[in-house]
Design a protein around this motif. Structure first.
Motif, PDB file in Angstrom:
ATOM      1  N   SER A 224       0.854  -1.192   0.000  1.00 46.11           N
ATOM      2  CA  SER A 224       0.000   0.000   0.000  1.00 46.11           C
ATOM      3  C   SER A 224       0.882   1.232   0.000  1.00 46.11           C
ATOM      4  O   SER A 224       1.960   1.255   0.593  1.00 46.11           O
ATOM      5  N   LEU A 225       0.404   2.258  -0.717  1.00 43.61           N
ATOM      6  CA  LEU A 225       1.241   3.437  -0.987  1.00 43.61           C
ATOM      7  C   LEU A 225       0.569   4.729  -0.534  1.00 43.61           C
ATOM      8  O   LEU A 225       0.759   5.776  -1.165  1.00 43.61           O
ATOM      9  N   SER A 227      -1.535   7.820  -0.349  1.00 44.73           N
ATOM     10  CA  SER A 227      -2.364   8.535  -1.336  1.00 44.73           C
ATOM     11  C   SER A 227      -2.109   8.053  -2.763  1.00 44.73           C
ATOM     12  O   SER A 227      -2.879   8.357  -3.668  1.00 44.73           O
ATOM     13  N   ILE A 246      -8.426  12.809  -2.042  1.00 47.56           N
ATOM     14  CA  ILE A 246      -9.545  12.953  -1.103  1.00 47.56           C
ATOM     15  C   ILE A 246      -9.127  13.802   0.094  1.00 47.56           C
ATOM     16  O   ILE A 246      -7.932  14.033   0.319  1.00 47.56           O
ATOM     17  N   VAL A 252      -4.831   7.069  10.361  1.00 46.66           N
ATOM     18  CA  VAL A 252      -4.440   5.931  11.200  1.00 46.66           C
ATOM     19  C   VAL A 252      -5.446   4.784  11.002  1.00 46.66           C
ATOM     20  O   VAL A 252      -6.651   5.002  11.041  1.00 46.66           O
ATOM     21  N   SER A 254      -5.630   2.985   8.214  1.00 45.06           N
ATOM     22  CA  SER A 254      -5.980   2.790   6.792  1.00 45.06           C
ATOM     23  C   SER A 254      -5.476   1.449   6.296  1.00 45.06           C
ATOM     24  O   SER A 254      -6.144   0.778   5.511  1.00 45.06           O
ATOM     25  N   GLY A 255      -4.273   1.070   6.745  1.00 44.36           N
ATOM     26  CA  GLY A 255      -3.723  -0.223   6.331  1.00 44.36           C
ATOM     27  C   GLY A 255      -4.626  -1.357   6.818  1.00 44.36           C
ATOM     28  O   GLY A 255      -4.865  -2.327   6.095  1.00 44.36           O
ATOM     29  N   ASP A 256      -5.141  -1.224   8.030  1.00 48.99           N
ATOM     30  CA  ASP A 256      -6.028  -2.260   8.576  1.00 48.99           C
ATOM     31  C   ASP A 256      -7.339  -2.300   7.788  1.00 48.99           C
ATOM     32  O   ASP A 256      -7.889  -3.379   7.528  1.00 48.99           O
ATOM     33  N   MET A 280      -9.040  -0.563  -1.749  1.00 46.47           N
ATOM     34  CA  MET A 280      -8.692   0.857  -1.826  1.00 46.47           C
ATOM     35  C   MET A 280      -9.819   1.717  -1.253  1.00 46.47           C
ATOM     36  O   MET A 280      -9.586   2.719  -0.588  1.00 46.47           O
ATOM     37  N   THR A 287      -9.693   6.929   6.024  1.00 46.58           N
ATOM     38  CA  THR A 287      -8.962   8.202   6.174  1.00 46.58           C
ATOM     39  C   THR A 287      -9.921   9.384   6.275  1.00 46.58           C
ATOM     40  O   THR A 287      -9.553  10.449   6.737  1.00 46.58           O
TER      41      THR A 287
HETATM   42  P1  ATP Z   1      -1.073   1.751   8.535  1.00 48.30           P
HETATM   43  O1  ATP Z   1       0.073   2.472   9.149  1.00 48.30           O
HETATM   44  O2  ATP Z   1      -2.416   2.365   8.824  1.00 48.30           O
HETATM   45  O3  ATP Z   1      -1.069   0.259   8.711  1.00 48.30           O
HETATM   46  P2  ATP Z   1      -0.184   1.391   5.800  1.00 48.30           P
HETATM   47  O4  ATP Z   1       1.155   2.024   5.589  1.00 48.30           O
HETATM   48  O5  ATP Z   1      -0.290  -0.075   5.846  1.00 48.30           O
HETATM   49  O6  ATP Z   1      -0.918   2.073   7.008  1.00 48.30           O
HETATM   50  P3  ATP Z   1      -1.256   3.141   3.765  1.00 48.30           P
HETATM   51  O7  ATP Z   1      -0.555   2.804   2.513  1.00 48.30           O
HETATM   52  O8  ATP Z   1      -0.895   4.406   4.449  1.00 48.30           O
HETATM   53  O9  ATP Z   1      -1.227   1.864   4.701  1.00 48.30           O
HETATM   54  O10 ATP Z   1      -2.811   3.237   3.468  1.00 48.30           O
HETATM   55  C1  ATP Z   1      -3.603   2.142   3.069  1.00 48.30           C
HETATM   56  C2  ATP Z   1      -4.645   2.591   2.070  1.00 48.30           C
HETATM   57  O11 ATP Z   1      -5.464   3.632   2.630  1.00 48.30           O
HETATM   58  C3  ATP Z   1      -4.069   3.184   0.782  1.00 48.30           C
HETATM   59  O12 ATP Z   1      -3.764   2.169  -0.151  1.00 48.30           O
HETATM   60  C4  ATP Z   1      -5.235   4.081   0.361  1.00 48.30           C
HETATM   61  O13 ATP Z   1      -6.270   3.316  -0.222  1.00 48.30           O
HETATM   62  C5  ATP Z   1      -5.746   4.624   1.677  1.00 48.30           C
HETATM   63  N1  ATP Z   1      -5.031   5.868   2.040  1.00 48.30           N
HETATM   64  C6  ATP Z   1      -4.086   6.024   2.979  1.00 48.30           C
HETATM   65  N2  ATP Z   1      -3.628   7.301   3.031  1.00 48.30           N
HETATM   66  C7  ATP Z   1      -4.330   7.972   2.093  1.00 48.30           C
HETATM   67  C8  ATP Z   1      -4.351   9.336   1.634  1.00 48.30           C
HETATM   68  N3  ATP Z   1      -3.559  10.261   2.160  1.00 48.30           N
HETATM   69  N4  ATP Z   1      -5.217   9.662   0.635  1.00 48.30           N
HETATM   70  C9  ATP Z   1      -6.026   8.735   0.106  1.00 48.30           C
HETATM   71  N5  ATP Z   1      -6.062   7.433   0.504  1.00 48.30           N
HETATM   72  C10 ATP Z   1      -5.232   7.062   1.466  1.00 48.30           C
END
Ligand code: ATP
Length: 312
Positions: A224-225, A227, A246, A252, A254-256, A280, A287
């Motif tokens: 996951s990346l 934004s 968005i 916090v 979002s990954g979950d 996604m 978020t």
């Molecule tokens: P976490 O620390 O919550 O486990 P992570 O690093 O595993 O996060 P992220 O890549 O930050 O996960 O976010 C997961 C998903 O949430 C992204 O693929 C996207 O769909 C959504 N997301 C996160 N941050 C944003 C953002 N700034 N704008 C839009 N979507 C976002």
């Protein structure tokens, strides 16, 4: 049903402060306490999107009771293994215009008898499970290959596991003969596994990274990346999932939430494209809310339609 595993759940306490003062008293009016630990964020999102689940893990003491009451109040089915030690709390101070300072308790140390009891408990729950999610780090006292044992037990009952963890635990799961169906490393975790720098903006390089033999046998790798969406390998196919811009309120969890979306899509037997669009969307919806591991189902279809999946 989807079985969600949170071995080290936590009461997540959030303290909003204008300014964090050190070495003196800080007073807070608006305290928020939620049932936390990454797996419980996953559980909440799955539940809010009307999928059957059971949440499991270790739970203990009065704090554990409080946590179970929260899950009951929210209508989230649960079947935790009770232990003697108190479930932990995690404190997040949100202060000084966007800063976040956290104090995270390690939580209880699991006794060897409880470790074995939980494996038996998990085995019974597997009989009703179609899919398992395992999230977060392990509590103290468990061997590094504990998740690996759980994955092997699930495999023996033909139940697939989506694993969201990091460090030595993730490495141990990748080295085991029976692999998880899916892993969800972020850039830092990927770099740790490969022992080299990873550039998450260079998709051609990411594609090479995900072809590393260390990942052999793992069907899905979802990087996951934030934004920029996600870069994904499914068997021998590669995808970039792109998301719209968005208004982010609280990223916090979002990954979950993404893991919850992946679990629901896979559980429902959706196409690769729809699995990734679901994941996604759940990530984005999280978020957009102040609460962690929380989505507004009414917005689902609108944002789902805005995700684009390209073959890479
Ligand atoms: P976490 O620390 O919550 O486990 P992570 O690093 O595993 O996060 P992220 O890549 O930050 O996960 O976010 C997961 C998903 O949430 C992204 O693929 C996207 O769909 C959504 N997301 C996160 N941050 C944003 C953002 N700034 N704008 C839009 N979507 C976002």
């Amino acid at each position: 049903m989807i079985l969600t595993v949170t071995l080290n759940p936590s009461i997540d306490v959030s303290y909003p402060l204008d300014h964090l003062k050190i070495d003196t008293v800080n007073r807070v009016k608006n305290v928020r306490k939620t049932a936390g630990g990454k797996g419980l964020n996953v559980s909440r999102v799955i539940h809010m999107l009307n999928h059957d689940l059971t949440a499991t893990g270790f739970i203990g003491g009065y704090f554990g009771k409080w946590l179970e009451n929260q899950l009951d109040r929210d209508g989230i089915a649960r079947d935790f293994l009770p232990i003697d030690a108190e479930t932990r709390s995690s404190i997040a101070m949100l202060h000084d215009g966007g800063k976040q300072t956290e104090i995270l308790e390690a939580g209880p140390t699991i006794a060897p008898e409880d470790a074995q009891k939980f494996l038996d408990h998990f085995d019974k729950l597997l009989d009703q499970a179609d899919l398992v999610t395992i999230s977060g780090s392990m509590p103290q006292g468990l061997p590094e290959d504990y998740y690996t044992q759980m994955i092997a037990n699930a495999d023996a009952k033909s139940v697939k596991v989506l694993l969201d963890t990091s460090g030595a635990t993730l490495k141990s799961a990748l080295e085991a003969p029976v692999k998880p169906l899916l892993i969800k490393p972020n850039e830092e975790e990927l770099a740790g596994l490969l022992n080299r720098k990873v550039d998450k903006t260079d998709y051609a390089a990411l594609k090479q990274d995900l072809m590393d033999p260390i990942f052999d046998g793992v069907d899905w790798i979802v990087v996951s990346l934030g934004s920029a969406g996600a870069f994904v390998k499914h068997q021998n196919k590669f995808y970039h999932a792109a998301i719209p811009k968005i208004q982010v309120v609280n990223p916090v969890g979002s990954g979950d939430s993404t893991l919850a979306g992946l679990a629901m899509g896979i559980h429902d037997g959706k196409s690769d494209e729809d699995i990734l669009k679901t994941a996604m969307t759940t990530g984005m919806l999280n978020t957009m809310e102040a609460e962690t591991g929380f989505v507004n189902p009414a917005k689902f279809d609108t944002y789902f339609a805005k995700v684009t999946i390209e073959n890479y």
